[in-house]
Write a protein that holds these residues in place. Sequence first.
Motif, PDB file in Angstrom:
ATOM      1  N   LEU A  82       0.821  -1.203   0.000  1.00 55.18           N
ATOM      2  CA  LEU A  82       0.000   0.000   0.000  1.00 55.18           C
ATOM      3  C   LEU A  82       0.860   1.259   0.000  1.00 55.18           C
ATOM      4  O   LEU A  82       1.927   1.294   0.609  1.00 55.18           O
ATOM      5  CB  LEU A  82      -0.905   0.024   1.230  1.00 55.18           C
ATOM      6  CG  LEU A  82      -2.226  -0.755   1.165  1.00 55.18           C
ATOM      7  CD1 LEU A  82      -2.002  -2.216   0.864  1.00 55.18           C
ATOM      8  CD2 LEU A  82      -2.999  -0.583   2.477  1.00 55.18           C
ATOM      9  N   ASP A  83       0.357   2.278  -0.691  1.00 56.39           N
ATOM     10  CA  ASP A  83       0.929   3.623  -0.603  1.00 56.39           C
ATOM     11  C   ASP A  83       0.747   4.110   0.832  1.00 56.39           C
ATOM     12  O   ASP A  83      -0.386   4.148   1.341  1.00 56.39           O
ATOM     13  CB  ASP A  83       0.210   4.536  -1.599  1.00 56.39           C
ATOM     14  CG  ASP A  83       0.720   5.962  -1.604  1.00 56.39           C
ATOM     15  OD1 ASP A  83       1.318   6.390  -0.604  1.00 56.39           O
ATOM     16  OD2 ASP A  83       0.485   6.660  -2.606  1.00 56.39           O
ATOM     17  N   VAL A  84       1.819   4.517   1.486  1.00 54.42           N
ATOM     18  CA  VAL A  84       1.763   4.824   2.917  1.00 54.42           C
ATOM     19  C   VAL A  84       0.930   6.063   3.227  1.00 54.42           C
ATOM     20  O   VAL A  84       0.578   6.288   4.387  1.00 54.42           O
ATOM     21  CB  VAL A  84       3.186   4.993   3.503  1.00 54.42           C
ATOM     22  CG1 VAL A  84       3.970   3.692   3.389  1.00 54.42           C
ATOM     23  CG2 VAL A  84       3.929   6.133   2.807  1.00 54.42           C
ATOM     24  N   THR A  85       0.627   6.857   2.217  1.00 52.95           N
ATOM     25  CA  THR A  85      -0.246   8.024   2.429  1.00 52.95           C
ATOM     26  C   THR A  85      -1.491   7.956   1.546  1.00 52.95           C
ATOM     27  O   THR A  85      -2.180   8.954   1.351  1.00 52.95           O
ATOM     28  CB  THR A  85       0.506   9.332   2.140  1.00 52.95           C
ATOM     29  OG1 THR A  85       0.946   9.331   0.766  1.00 52.95           O
ATOM     30  CG2 THR A  85       1.698   9.492   3.066  1.00 52.95           C
ATOM     31  N   GLY A  86      -1.778   6.785   1.004  1.00 56.62           N
ATOM     32  CA  GLY A  86      -2.851   6.662   0.025  1.00 56.62           C
ATOM     33  C   GLY A  86      -4.236   6.578   0.632  1.00 56.62           C
ATOM     34  O   GLY A  86      -4.412   6.270   1.817  1.00 56.62           O
ATOM     35  N   ARG A  87      -5.204   6.881  -0.193  1.00 54.44           N
ATOM     36  CA  ARG A  87      -6.619   6.717   0.157  1.00 54.44           C
ATOM     37  C   ARG A  87      -7.135   5.538  -0.656  1.00 54.44           C
ATOM     38  O   ARG A  87      -6.994   5.496  -1.887  1.00 54.44           O
ATOM     39  CB  ARG A  87      -7.396   7.990  -0.172  1.00 54.44           C
ATOM     40  CG  ARG A  87      -8.894   7.927   0.196  1.00 54.44           C
ATOM     41  CD  ARG A  87      -9.510   9.308   0.012  1.00 54.44           C
ATOM     42  NE  ARG A  87     -10.950   9.327   0.220  1.00 54.44           N
ATOM     43  CZ  ARG A  87     -11.544   9.365   1.405  1.00 54.44           C
ATOM     44  NH1 ARG A  87     -10.796   9.371   2.499  1.00 54.44           N
ATOM     45  NH2 ARG A  87     -12.859   9.394   1.513  1.00 54.44           N
ATOM     46  N   PHE A  88      -7.765   4.577  -0.004  1.00 58.88           N
ATOM     47  CA  PHE A  88      -8.144   3.325  -0.652  1.00 58.88           C
ATOM     48  C   PHE A  88      -9.643   3.077  -0.518  1.00 58.88           C
ATOM     49  O   PHE A  88     -10.254   3.376   0.514  1.00 58.88           O
ATOM     50  CB  PHE A  88      -7.389   2.144  -0.014  1.00 58.88           C
ATOM     51  CG  PHE A  88      -5.910   2.169  -0.261  1.00 58.88           C
ATOM     52  CD1 PHE A  88      -5.364   1.509  -1.351  1.00 58.88           C
ATOM     53  CD2 PHE A  88      -5.071   2.871   0.585  1.00 58.88           C
ATOM     54  CE1 PHE A  88      -3.996   1.551  -1.592  1.00 58.88           C
ATOM     55  CE2 PHE A  88      -3.702   2.916   0.362  1.00 58.88           C
ATOM     56  CZ  PHE A  88      -3.161   2.256  -0.741  1.00 58.88           C
ATOM     57  N   GLY A  89     -10.195   2.522  -1.573  1.00 52.64           N
ATOM     58  CA  GLY A  89     -11.550   2.014  -1.494  1.00 52.64           C
ATOM     59  C   GLY A  89     -11.524   0.636  -0.865  1.00 52.64           C
ATOM     60  O   GLY A  89     -10.661  -0.181  -1.188  1.00 52.64           O
ATOM     61  N   VAL A  90     -12.481   0.362   0.027  1.00 51.78           N
ATOM     62  CA  VAL A  90     -12.527  -0.903   0.751  1.00 51.78           C
ATOM     63  C   VAL A  90     -13.900  -1.529   0.568  1.00 51.78           C
ATOM     64  O   VAL A  90     -14.924  -0.850   0.724  1.00 51.78           O
ATOM     65  CB  VAL A  90     -12.251  -0.697   2.257  1.00 51.78           C
ATOM     66  CG1 VAL A  90     -12.270  -2.028   2.988  1.00 51.78           C
ATOM     67  CG2 VAL A  90     -10.929   0.010   2.474  1.00 51.78           C
TER      68      VAL A  90
END
Length: 395
Positions: free
Chosen positions: A120-128
């Motif tokens: 994961l991108d350590v500052t990313g925003r992810f859809g879950v």
Amino acid sequence: MSRTPESRTSGPGSTESAPAPFTADDYRARMGRAVASAADAGLAGVLVAPGPDLAYLTGYQPTAITERLTVLVLAAGQDPVLVVPTLEAPDAEKAPGAAALTLRDWTDGKDPYAVTAPLLDVTGRFGVSDNAWAMHLLGLQQRLPDTSYVSLTEALPMLRAVKDAHELERIAAAGAAADRAYGEILKVAFAGRRETEVAADLAALLMRFGHSQVDFTVVGSGPNGANPHHEAGERVIERGDMVVLDFGGLKHGYGSDTTRTVHVGEPTDEERRVHDLVREAQQAGFEAVRPGAACQDVDRAARKVITDAGYGEYFIHRTGHGIGVTTHEPPYMIEGEERPIVPGMCFSIEPGVYLPGRFGVRIEDIVTLTEDGGAGGTGSGRRFNNTPHEMAIVE
């Protein structure tokens, strides 16, 4: 990639050709579209837990969903990775989409988030995916405190909404099976039997005609029909009852959902009038399915018919919902949903009138918008349910 249809028996004395299975290329394309859609939505990627999204994207459905972390990680610039417990890896390797992704396993006693976090991108925003366990999401947040998350239904509501030709084939087969079940249920006795008995008949018929899963069998007789989601109970059906039959499930992994309202013996003039009104509203909603229309236009068209007739306060739910690998999913045919209807979307059109303490009427078909804007039905819609809309009289 070529496809070879399979043959299967779906009922006594009948054999039908089952659709060819989805291939690794199909799943690769789906995951690629998910990554692209996530980027368009400003997301770093998506995290998919076991459930309908994982089945849709990879073909993998764990035999048991436990507290052990299983998650598909999709992000731009990297291959899809499915993180699984070591004891479940052999099953995951057999999934039809396994060749389109990389498997990474973790063993009991180890930290599964240590395997997942580097993906994961350590500052990313992810859809879950909506059914992800809170403990897993919190575990990732503890590892990566600068990440943030949003539900897939909110961020990518159309992830599964537009079906390709092979998916449409499955939905058509499910709809045809539900139609056959309806044709047979009209032959059984209603009067003097409990709602649960008729519901059991419906469930058996869906399975007989090829369903692998029955999701619901609503049998709402007399005053119970005024409850749209009435659960079949011990009420004994009587002559003179209106009976709402709403049933569906999964066949070939895709959903069916249809409703017809029948009458035990001869109906009154008012019952006929209300049934005719709902039938007219359902047809109006169907005719609103055309290129350039918004989802809310279907709701508006059906609702106007009922409202103009003075029954608007008794139409108490949205006009429809999407269907696919689940029987309820986006898009929704409801006021305020301005999303355009596009070819391949599949959804219900199911207006109803519910008179408290007396009776209810609902008529429902699953519908799609065709590519050519006309094949398969009036206007631009194609119905996947084709049983008569006229009120059936049962005994």
